[in-house]
Design a protein around this motif. Structure first.
Motif, PDB file in Angstrom:
ATOM      1  N   GLU A 179       0.807  -1.216   0.000  1.00  0.00           N
ATOM      2  CA  GLU A 179       0.000   0.000   0.000  1.00  0.00           C
ATOM      3  C   GLU A 179       0.846   1.275   0.000  1.00  0.00           C
ATOM      4  O   GLU A 179       0.313   2.378  -0.085  1.00  0.00           O
ATOM      5  N   HIS A 180       2.173   1.115   0.092  1.00  0.00           N
ATOM      6  CA  HIS A 180       3.060   2.283   0.183  1.00  0.00           C
ATOM      7  C   HIS A 180       4.283   2.112  -0.709  1.00  0.00           C
ATOM      8  O   HIS A 180       5.341   2.667  -0.414  1.00  0.00           O
ATOM      9  N   LYS A 181       4.140   1.348  -1.789  1.00  0.00           N
ATOM     10  CA  LYS A 181       5.310   0.977  -2.592  1.00  0.00           C
ATOM     11  C   LYS A 181       5.991   2.161  -3.276  1.00  0.00           C
ATOM     12  O   LYS A 181       7.120   2.047  -3.739  1.00  0.00           O
ATOM     13  N   GLU A 182       5.331   3.301  -3.322  1.00  0.00           N
ATOM     14  CA  GLU A 182       5.959   4.483  -3.918  1.00  0.00           C
ATOM     15  C   GLU A 182       7.014   5.103  -3.007  1.00  0.00           C
ATOM     16  O   GLU A 182       7.900   5.814  -3.477  1.00  0.00           O
ATOM     17  N   ASN A 183       6.916   4.820  -1.708  1.00  0.00           N
ATOM     18  CA  ASN A 183       7.820   5.474  -0.751  1.00  0.00           C
ATOM     19  C   ASN A 183       8.580   4.507   0.154  1.00  0.00           C
ATOM     20  O   ASN A 183       9.746   4.750   0.485  1.00  0.00           O
ATOM     21  N   TRP A 184       7.938   3.445   0.587  1.00  0.00           N
ATOM     22  CA  TRP A 184       8.577   2.530   1.533  1.00  0.00           C
ATOM     23  C   TRP A 184       9.568   1.616   0.826  1.00  0.00           C
ATOM     24  O   TRP A 184       9.590   1.533  -0.403  1.00  0.00           O
ATOM     25  N   ALA A 185      10.397   0.924   1.636  1.00  0.00           N
ATOM     26  CA  ALA A 185      11.359  -0.020   1.071  1.00  0.00           C
ATOM     27  C   ALA A 185      11.636  -1.128   2.082  1.00  0.00           C
ATOM     28  O   ALA A 185      11.472  -0.944   3.298  1.00  0.00           O
ATOM     29  N   ILE A 186      12.042  -2.286   1.561  1.00  0.00           N
ATOM     30  CA  ILE A 186      12.406  -3.441   2.389  1.00  0.00           C
ATOM     31  C   ILE A 186      13.772  -3.940   1.943  1.00  0.00           C
ATOM     32  O   ILE A 186      14.016  -4.117   0.747  1.00  0.00           O
ATOM     33  N   VAL A 187      14.669  -4.170   2.898  1.00  0.00           N
ATOM     34  CA  VAL A 187      15.974  -4.773   2.608  1.00  0.00           C
ATOM     35  C   VAL A 187      16.110  -6.000   3.496  1.00  0.00           C
ATOM     36  O   VAL A 187      15.944  -5.924   4.718  1.00  0.00           O
ATOM     37  N   ALA A 188      16.395  -7.151   2.898  1.00  0.00           N
ATOM     38  CA  ALA A 188      16.584  -8.385   3.652  1.00  0.00           C
ATOM     39  C   ALA A 188      18.078  -8.663   3.835  1.00  0.00           C
ATOM     40  O   ALA A 188      18.924  -8.074   3.171  1.00  0.00           O
ATOM     41  N   GLY A 189      18.394  -9.603   4.747  1.00  0.00           N
ATOM     42  CA  GLY A 189      19.791  -9.929   5.034  1.00  0.00           C
ATOM     43  C   GLY A 189      20.394  -8.974   6.041  1.00  0.00           C
ATOM     44  O   GLY A 189      21.578  -8.646   5.986  1.00  0.00           O
ATOM     45  N   MET A 190      19.597  -8.519   6.987  1.00  0.00           N
ATOM     46  CA  MET A 190      20.042  -7.502   7.948  1.00  0.00           C
ATOM     47  C   MET A 190      21.317  -7.909   8.678  1.00  0.00           C
ATOM     48  O   MET A 190      21.438  -9.031   9.178  1.00  0.00           O
ATOM     49  N   ASN A 191      22.291  -6.990   8.703  1.00  0.00           N
ATOM     50  CA  ASN A 191      23.466  -7.161   9.542  1.00  0.00           C
ATOM     51  C   ASN A 191      23.814  -5.829  10.185  1.00  0.00           C
ATOM     52  O   ASN A 191      23.228  -4.800   9.865  1.00  0.00           O
ATOM     53  N   LEU A 192      24.765  -5.843  11.112  1.00  0.00           N
ATOM     54  CA  LEU A 192      25.068  -4.635  11.871  1.00  0.00           C
ATOM     55  C   LEU A 192      25.618  -3.508  10.992  1.00  0.00           C
ATOM     56  O   LEU A 192      25.194  -2.347  11.158  1.00  0.00           O
ATOM     57  N   PRO A 193      26.542  -3.769  10.065  1.00  0.00           N
ATOM     58  CA  PRO A 193      26.991  -2.676   9.190  1.00  0.00           C
ATOM     59  C   PRO A 193      25.843  -2.030   8.413  1.00  0.00           C
ATOM     60  O   PRO A 193      25.830  -0.814   8.214  1.00  0.00           O
ATOM     61  N   MET A 194      24.883  -2.841   7.973  1.00  0.00           N
ATOM     62  CA  MET A 194      23.720  -2.310   7.254  1.00  0.00           C
ATOM     63  C   MET A 194      22.933  -1.352   8.136  1.00  0.00           C
ATOM     64  O   MET A 194      22.555  -0.250   7.706  1.00  0.00           O
ATOM     65  N   VAL A 195      22.682  -1.743   9.382  1.00  0.00           N
ATOM     66  CA  VAL A 195      21.874  -0.926  10.283  1.00  0.00           C
ATOM     67  C   VAL A 195      22.583   0.393  10.592  1.00  0.00           C
ATOM     68  O   VAL A 195      21.980   1.470  10.552  1.00  0.00           O
ATOM     69  N   ILE A 196      23.877   0.322  10.878  1.00  0.00           N
ATOM     70  CA  ILE A 196      24.633   1.538  11.200  1.00  0.00           C
ATOM     71  C   ILE A 196      24.671   2.475  10.004  1.00  0.00           C
ATOM     72  O   ILE A 196      24.532   3.695  10.144  1.00  0.00           O
ATOM     73  N   GLU A 197      24.848   1.923   8.805  1.00  0.00           N
ATOM     74  CA  GLU A 197      24.877   2.756   7.606  1.00  0.00           C
ATOM     75  C   GLU A 197      23.513   3.410   7.379  1.00  0.00           C
ATOM     76  O   GLU A 197      23.437   4.578   6.950  1.00  0.00           O
ATOM     77  N   ALA A 198      22.448   2.686   7.681  1.00  0.00           N
ATOM     78  CA  ALA A 198      21.105   3.265   7.555  1.00  0.00           C
ATOM     79  C   ALA A 198      20.937   4.431   8.519  1.00  0.00           C
ATOM     80  O   ALA A 198      20.377   5.480   8.163  1.00  0.00           O
ATOM     81  N   TYR A 199      21.428   4.270   9.750  1.00  0.00           N
ATOM     82  CA  TYR A 199      21.366   5.370  10.714  1.00  0.00           C
ATOM     83  C   TYR A 199      22.103   6.594  10.167  1.00  0.00           C
ATOM     84  O   TYR A 199      21.592   7.715  10.199  1.00  0.00           O
ATOM     85  N   ALA A 200      23.336   6.385   9.716  1.00  0.00           N
ATOM     86  CA  ALA A 200      24.157   7.497   9.231  1.00  0.00           C
ATOM     87  C   ALA A 200      23.534   8.166   8.015  1.00  0.00           C
ATOM     88  O   ALA A 200      23.617   9.390   7.851  1.00  0.00           O
ATOM     89  N   SER A 201      22.893   7.377   7.166  1.00  0.00           N
ATOM     90  CA  SER A 201      22.324   7.907   5.925  1.00  0.00           C
ATOM     91  C   SER A 201      21.168   8.860   6.188  1.00  0.00           C
ATOM     92  O   SER A 201      20.875   9.733   5.360  1.00  0.00           O
TER      93      SER A 201
END
Length: 322
Positions: free
Chosen positions: A82-104
């Motif tokens: 219902e929100h595909k124009e704006n939301w996003a999903i990334v699978a394979g979560m790891n700590l570098p991914m989460v920290i980079e998301a915070y910084a971004s």
């Protein structure tokens, strides 16, 4: 600000949220959602909906999930439709991914833009030792940022930090992402003589950043070299304020010093949780202040800045009582 939901089977999401907070600091508009053994798909979907309702901006939401095709992914995907124009999903979560998301989130306001950006960091975070086990195509994947070495010009300084632990997670991730150095330089006579510590520091450097350990006199010489460091941006790490003072008095042009961590030892007082001072430390900071150096007191970029004058005053009062 983009809202982030960390979703997993079991407590993985809660654990990675805690780990990321230790490294990058506490974050707003972030929630961990877990699917426990006694729960079903509708339970985790309800948790996701409640988490989104708690975000300041519900139009931009990024889901970081553990497994593609698992229940957390599937339920996130049902909301995503219902929100595909704006939301996003990334699978394979790891700590570098989460920290980079915070910084971004400091520079990006779109969940989909952040999703695209963090993929490279997530992949780079997967490494193997011994390095010989890396596939050949991966060995040459990291671009050396030192290619601009040798050009005319002086070294520029993106951060100078006092941290007893030197190069660790908060520096290799949060501060490196925020300041964008091409080189991390540990400035210490003691560490320069310790081959094991030197090797560990070099191995702890984040992808694409060179790590070096140099004595203080060598750093002074480097700071005056205007022939070989054009285009190079340095993040300097010092163990003690005394080392910083020697560098500044020798001509290293530091305008501001980030004070991140000073370990406690016998005879020192601790005016806050992460800083411990002896009388020599207080005297050294006062000399740095007289030399025109300013202080940025915080562990990670997202922390609010502490008042160095108040911290030193409190430390002096505690020392005087002893």
């Amino acid at each position: 600000m983009v809202g982030i939901i960390l979703a997993s089977h079991g407590e993985f999401a809660s654990g990675i949220l805690q780990s990321a907070s230790m490294i990058f600091g506490e974050q707003e508009n972030v929630a961990a959602v877990t699917l426990m053994p006694s729960e079903g798909p509708e339970d985790i979907k309800k948790k996701m909906q409640d988490a989104v309702q708690g975000f300041d901006n519900q139009d931009e939401v990024l889901f970081l999930v553990d497994l593609w095709g698992g229940t957390p992914f599937n339920q996130a995907n049902s909301l995503f439709e219902e929100h595909k124009e704006n939301w996003a999903i990334v699978a394979g979560m790891n700590l570098p991914m989460v920290i980079e998301a915070y910084a971004s989130r400091f520079s990006m306001e779109s969940a989909q833009e952040i999703a695209t950006h963090i993929l490279g960091t997530a992949k780079e975070g997967v490494k193997v030792k011994p390095e010989e086990l890396e596939p050949e195509e991966e060995k040459g994947a990291v671009v050396e940022q030192s290619a601009s070495a040798g050009k005319p010009g002086k070294l520029s300084y993106v951060l100078a930090r006092i941290d007893t632990r030197l190069l660790h997670g908060q520096v290799a991730t949060a501060w490196t992402k925020t300041t964008g150095p091409t080189r991390i330089i540990v400035v210490s006579d003691a560490v320069a003589k310790d081959e094991l510590r030197k090797k560990l520091i070099q191995q702890a450097a984040p992808p694409g950043v060179k790590a070096h350990v140099v004595p203080i006199e060598q750093m002074i010489k480097i700071s005056k070299d205007d022939q070989h460091f054009g285009g190079q941006k340095a993040l300097l790490l010092f163990e003690t304020p005394q080392d910083v003072l020697r560098a500044v008095e020798g001509g290293v042009p530091l305008e501001t010093v980030n004070v991140g961590s000073m370990a406690h030892s016998p005879g020192k007082v601790q005016p806050n949780k992460v800083l411990a001072f002896g009388q020599d430390d207080i005297d050294t900071f006062n000399k740095l202040k007289e030399a025109g150096v300013k202080f940025d007191v915080r562990k990670v970029p997202s922390d609010s800045k502490g008042n160095m004058e108040e911290i030193i005053k409190k430390a002096q009062e505690e020392i005087n009582k002893k």
